[in-house]
Design an enzyme around this catalytic site. Structure first.
Site, short mmCIF file in Angstrom:
data_model
loop_
_atom_site.label_atom_id
_atom_site.label_comp_id
_atom_site.label_asym_id
_atom_site.label_seq_id
_atom_site.Cartn_x
_atom_site.Cartn_y
_atom_site.Cartn_z
N HIS A 150 38.24 35.14 31.20
CA HIS A 150 38.31 35.28 32.65
C HIS A 150 39.71 34.82 33.09
CE1 HIS A 150 34.06 34.16 31.83
NE2 HIS A 150 33.72 34.89 32.88
N ASP A 176 40.05 31.08 33.34
CA ASP A 176 40.07 30.33 32.08
C ASP A 176 41.49 30.04 31.63
OD1 ASP A 176 37.33 30.94 32.02
OD2 ASP A 176 37.64 32.67 30.72
#
EC number: 5.3.1.5
Length: 435
Positions: free
Chosen positions: A100, A103
């Site tokens: 993501h 992240d």
């Protein structure tokens, strides 16, 4: 160059089933040929950036337990995290990773800063992919953690949130395309409701359909060749999520004319939460023509929530990969380990051990599934069970006879069917012989 985080651990090798080395593969042999294809190319393993490098070990009753030097909201920490992540990828030998946006980058003050941070990290990922040979299985946007998304992203009552989320997805698709990603995933963790008292269900579904249509339109506009995937989940964090399960997603796609544009990324733990088996969701996606990819993990059989543990149940994996093989195998999809360490598993080597065990479990499942397929162990009994439909009367029932004609034939021929055994125990024993 080593970051030092993993000490003197060497690259994980295949040593065979007799090995007692915890940092070696016992069953996953990347180059072993299964059904005419390398095991690596069947399984297409990916490491999840979020659970492996962003999760802090917290739970609803306690905070961080992991001590990682990159745990801060600074760009230099994100760069260190990238160094450690790609070192891990190289040690493990899985060919893919997934992430993501949140992240891999710090959380900025606004959309522009988030985009600048993301592009800075993508620059680094590009170089590291070239150096290591790693590939991106899929990218996605985190549209659920930030408080702006507490009432959803695509389904938020505030159009500004919809716009912010759409702009974020645009940047994440750009990043995925730039990195050669083979898929783009949408998971609607906040797309749903806590109570119908403050929810316009019809409006929210239409907004979600519009959002997904924008994604598909943009994919074609920029020439992104990857597959758009939706990941079903019935609940958690939201009480009721709109992408409940494969059947629900298919109905949603049909309603908005997207069934030929979007497929599903199926997670074992989410299937269990929806009251299904992993095998069921895979079989249904295959049947409906929307099978795309899988998130591999398991839930604790006792707790009743999504625990995201590494897989260790070989019979479950054999039945799962049997469905994958029946679907023709992965095309752009793969096996992403959406699994995290237990919060007491503090050592860096625990991360390798968890992935090694999961990869070995999947390898055993794949090989068992391939043997069952080659031998017709399950297909032959299935053909026998439905053999009557291949006969003349069975074919006429499906294509020619009207209801009153069927009634006439039943009476004229004195059709009085008697049940036949479903042989479930026999079939379950067959599966156990192969695993």
């Amino acid at each position: 160059m080593s970051t030092g985080f993993f000490g003197d651990i060497q690259k994980v090798r295949y040593e065979g089933p007799e090995s007692d080395n915890l940092l070696a593969f016992r069953h996953y042999n990347a180059d072993e040929i299964v059904l005419g294809k390398r095991m690596q190319d069947h399984l297409r393993f990916a490491v999840a950036y979020w659970h492996s490098f962003a999760w802090e070990g917290g739970d609803p009753f306690g905070g961080r337990t992991f001590d990682r030097p990159w745990f801060s909201n600074e760009i230099d920490a994100a760069k260190l995290k990238a160094d450690v992540a790609f070192e891990f990828f190289s040690l493990l030998g899985a060919p893919y990773y997934c992430f993501h946006d949140a992240d891999v980058r710090p959380e900025g003050r606004n959309f522009a800063e988030n985009t600048r941070y993301l592009n800075e990290i993508v620059d680094i990922f590009e170089k590291k992919q070239a150096e290591t040979g790693m590939k991106l299985l899929w990218g996605t946007a985190n549209l659920f953690s930030n408080r702006r998304y507490m009432a959803g992203a695509a389904t938020n009552p505030d159009p500004d949130v919809f716009a912010f989320a759409a702009a974020t997805v645009k940047t994440c698709i750009d990043a995925t395309k730039r990195l050669g990603g083979e898929n783009y995933v949408l998971w609607g963790g906040r797309e749903g409701y806590e109570t119908l008292l403050n929810t316009d269900l019809s409006r929210e579904l239409d907004h979600m359909g519009r959002f997904l249509s924008l994604v598909v339109e943009y994919k074609h506009k920029i020439g992104f060749k990857g597959t758009i995937l939706i990941e079903p989940k019935p609940q958690e964090p939201t009480k009721h999520q709109y992408d409940y399960d494969v059947a629900t997603v298919y109905g949603f796609l049909k309603r908005y004319g997207l069934e030929n544009e979007v497929k599903v990324n199926i997670e074992q733990g989410h299937a269990i939460l929806a009251g299904h088996s992993f095998e069921h969701e895979l079989a249904l996606a295959r049947t409906l023509g929307i099978f795309g990819s899988i998130d591999m993990n398991r839930n604790d059989y006792q707790s009743g929530w999504d625990t995201d543990q590494f897989p260790n149940n070989v019979p479950e994996k054999a039945l799962a990969y049997y469905q994958v093989l029946l679907a023709g195998g992965f095309t752009t999809g793969g096996t992403n380990f959406d699994a995290k360490l237990r919060r007491q598993s503090l050592d860096p080597q625990d991360l390798l051990i968890g992935h090694i065990g999961g990869m070995d479990c999947c390898a055993r499942g794949l090989k068992a599934a391939a043997r069952m397929l080659e031998d017709g162990a399950l297909s032959k009994p299935l053909d026998e069970r439905y053999a009557g439909w291949n006969g003349e009367f069975g074919k006429r029932l499906l294509s020619g006879l009207s209801l009153d004609q069927i009634a006439g034939e039943v009476e004229a021929k004195d059709i009085n069917p008697q049940p036949k055994s479903g042989r479930q125990e026999y079939l379950e024993n067959i599966v156990n012989r192969y695993v």
